[in-house]
Design a protein around this motif. Structure first.
Motif, mmCIF file in Angstrom:
data_model
loop_
_atom_site.group_PDB
_atom_site.id
_atom_site.type_symbol
_atom_site.label_atom_id
_atom_site.label_comp_id
_atom_site.label_asym_id
_atom_site.label_seq_id
_atom_site.Cartn_x
_atom_site.Cartn_y
_atom_site.Cartn_z
ATOM 1 N N TRP A 221 8.355 -3.328 1.636
ATOM 2 C CA TRP A 221 8.348 -3.082 0.641
ATOM 3 C C TRP A 221 6.349 -3.105 1.227
ATOM 4 C CZ3 TRP A 221 5.658 0.337 -2.235
ATOM 5 C CH2 TRP A 221 4.350 -0.417 -2.548
ATOM 6 N N ASN A 222 5.582 -4.738 1.711
ATOM 7 C CA ASN A 222 4.463 -4.956 1.660
ATOM 8 C C ASN A 222 4.249 -3.907 3.020
ATOM 9 O OD1 ASN A 222 2.450 -5.994 1.191
ATOM 10 N ND2 ASN A 222 2.909 -7.871 3.065
ATOM 11 N N ARG A 225 3.711 -0.423 1.986
ATOM 12 C CA ARG A 225 2.567 0.321 1.424
ATOM 13 C C ARG A 225 1.264 0.324 2.070
ATOM 14 N NH1 ARG A 225 -1.338 -3.473 -0.076
ATOM 15 N NH2 ARG A 225 -0.637 -5.524 1.065
ATOM 16 N N ASN A 229 -1.373 3.183 2.910
ATOM 17 C CA ASN A 229 -2.944 2.326 2.587
ATOM 18 C C ASN A 229 -3.141 3.183 3.844
ATOM 19 O OD1 ASN A 229 -2.348 2.139 -0.335
ATOM 20 N ND2 ASN A 229 -2.478 -0.716 0.290
ATOM 21 N N LEU A 243 -2.592 1.350 -2.907
ATOM 22 C CA LEU A 243 -1.308 0.831 -3.361
ATOM 23 C C LEU A 243 -1.508 -0.371 -3.464
ATOM 24 C CD1 LEU A 243 1.571 3.207 -2.243
ATOM 25 C CD2 LEU A 243 0.174 2.709 -4.558
ATOM 26 N N VAL A 273 5.430 5.004 -7.843
ATOM 27 C CA VAL A 273 4.929 5.095 -6.243
ATOM 28 C C VAL A 273 4.377 6.323 -6.347
ATOM 29 C CG1 VAL A 273 4.936 4.533 -3.651
ATOM 30 C CG2 VAL A 273 5.441 2.661 -5.554
#
Length: 342
Positions: A221-222, A225, A229, A243, A273
């Motif tokens: 997820w990181n 994300r 971005n 985010l 999201v």
């Protein structure tokens, strides 16, 4: 002036992109500030577009009473959160055991702060002793209320100042739609703390989830994300609309294992999201952001359907490349470690 010592600012606003943990960090600092008195010495309020001076400070309102055993209505001064914390701080200032008191305002810029604070705005200008430098004149309602609460005559409370044991903190997200701007005179009376887009992401590093209906994709997820971005930044979309690590709530992301529950994550990802990207931040960039959606990019429902089947493959190639590159680096490091062990 109680001479209470604290390293925390009296007037403080924490701001940053959605999901960066503003409320969480303020709450953690509140626990440090208040200690064992966290439950009793803290009052939390959330501003909204209809919030007013009467809500914040106080006003006369109809109050139910018993009159000779019968239900009746009278009018009384009903304090707002500012006045309640203010009175508690003043009462405590007269004791030998001085304590800090905190008014915590969530989403401070979702209300018209100039109207909500009114002349209280002047009290935010604190001197070197952290007491209001310039007093204001109290209304008759407030003077009578303070006399009833603190003793003495109403005339004793004709001039008001905020004591140094009263703290006012707030969170602010300038990316929200429909927010009210703050003028420079208001902002300069606060200490601003900025939470960067990647600040506080340590707890979610290495948390993976499986996506895609036909061919499962294992992604972090990181890293997804950050890839989104990076794409938004390249499209000249400000950081405050990107985010944060906890745009998806902590109770979903922070689990005992490295694997996030796929079903829960996917539902939240679609409804938080994807909705945010489609309706707000990338409204003018849909065709590019969702370039590979097999069902098109003009309808939110179609993008959700495509995500169920394709996972991250609905996004622009640059986003996919960033996520894959991060994973390949991780795999390469693992292979090197295995080779070293052998």
């Amino acid at each position: 002036y109680t001479k209470i010592d604290s390293s925390f600012e009296r007037n403080r606003i924490m701001f940053g992109a959605p999901g960066t943990g503003k409320s969480f960090n303020l709450n953690e600092d509140a626990k440090k500030l208040l200690g064992n008195n966290y439950e009793t010495n803290l009052e939390r309020v959330t501003f909204h577009p209809d919030y007013s001076f009467a809500n914040f400070v106080g006003t006369y309102k109809p109050v139910p009473i018993k009159d000779n055993g019968k239900d009746s209505i009278t009018y009384a001064y009903v304090p707002g959160p500012f006045m309640r914390v203010y009175v508690k701080a003043l009462k405590n200032s007269r004791t030998n055991l001085i304590q800090p008191f905190l008014l915590l305002i969530e989403e401070i810029n979702r209300a018209n702060v100039a109207a909500v604070f009114g002349d209280i705005f002047q009290l935010l200008d604190r001197g070197f002793d952290n007491v209001s430098e310039y007093p204001i004149h109290a209304s008759e309602d407030i003077k009578n209320y303070l006399a009833n609460e603190l003793g003495g005559k109403p005339s004793d409370y004709s001039r008001l100042k905020i004591p140094d044991n009263m703290f006012i903190w707030a969170s602010m997200n300038s990316a929200d739609q429909g927010v009210f701007p703050m003028d420079t005179a208001f902002k300069r009376r606060w200490s601003f703390t900025y939470l960067g887009i990647d600040d506080g992401d340590k707890e979610i590093r290495g948390k993976y989830v499986y996506l895609g209906g036909k061919e499962k994709q294992k992604i972090e997820w990181n890293s997804l994300r950050k890839a989104i971005n990076e794409f938004l930044a390249n499209e000249n979309i400000n950081e405050d609309k990107q985010l944060g690590p906890y745009f998806i709530s902590k109770n979903i992301l922070i689990v005992d294992t490295d694997e996030i529950d796929s079903d829960t994550f996917c539902e939240v990802f679609k409804h938080k999201v994807l909705m945010y990207l489609f309706e707000d931040v990338a409204r003018q960039k849909r065709s590019k952001l969702f370039a590979n959606s097999k069902f098109g990019y003009t309808r939110y429902s179609k993008i959700c359907k495509a995500f169920d089947e394709q996972g991250i493959e609905i996004f622009h190639n640059d986003i996919q490349a960033d996520v894959i590159r991060i994973e390949s680096i991780s795999s390469e490091l693992d292979n090197n470690l295995v080779h070293m062990d052998n």
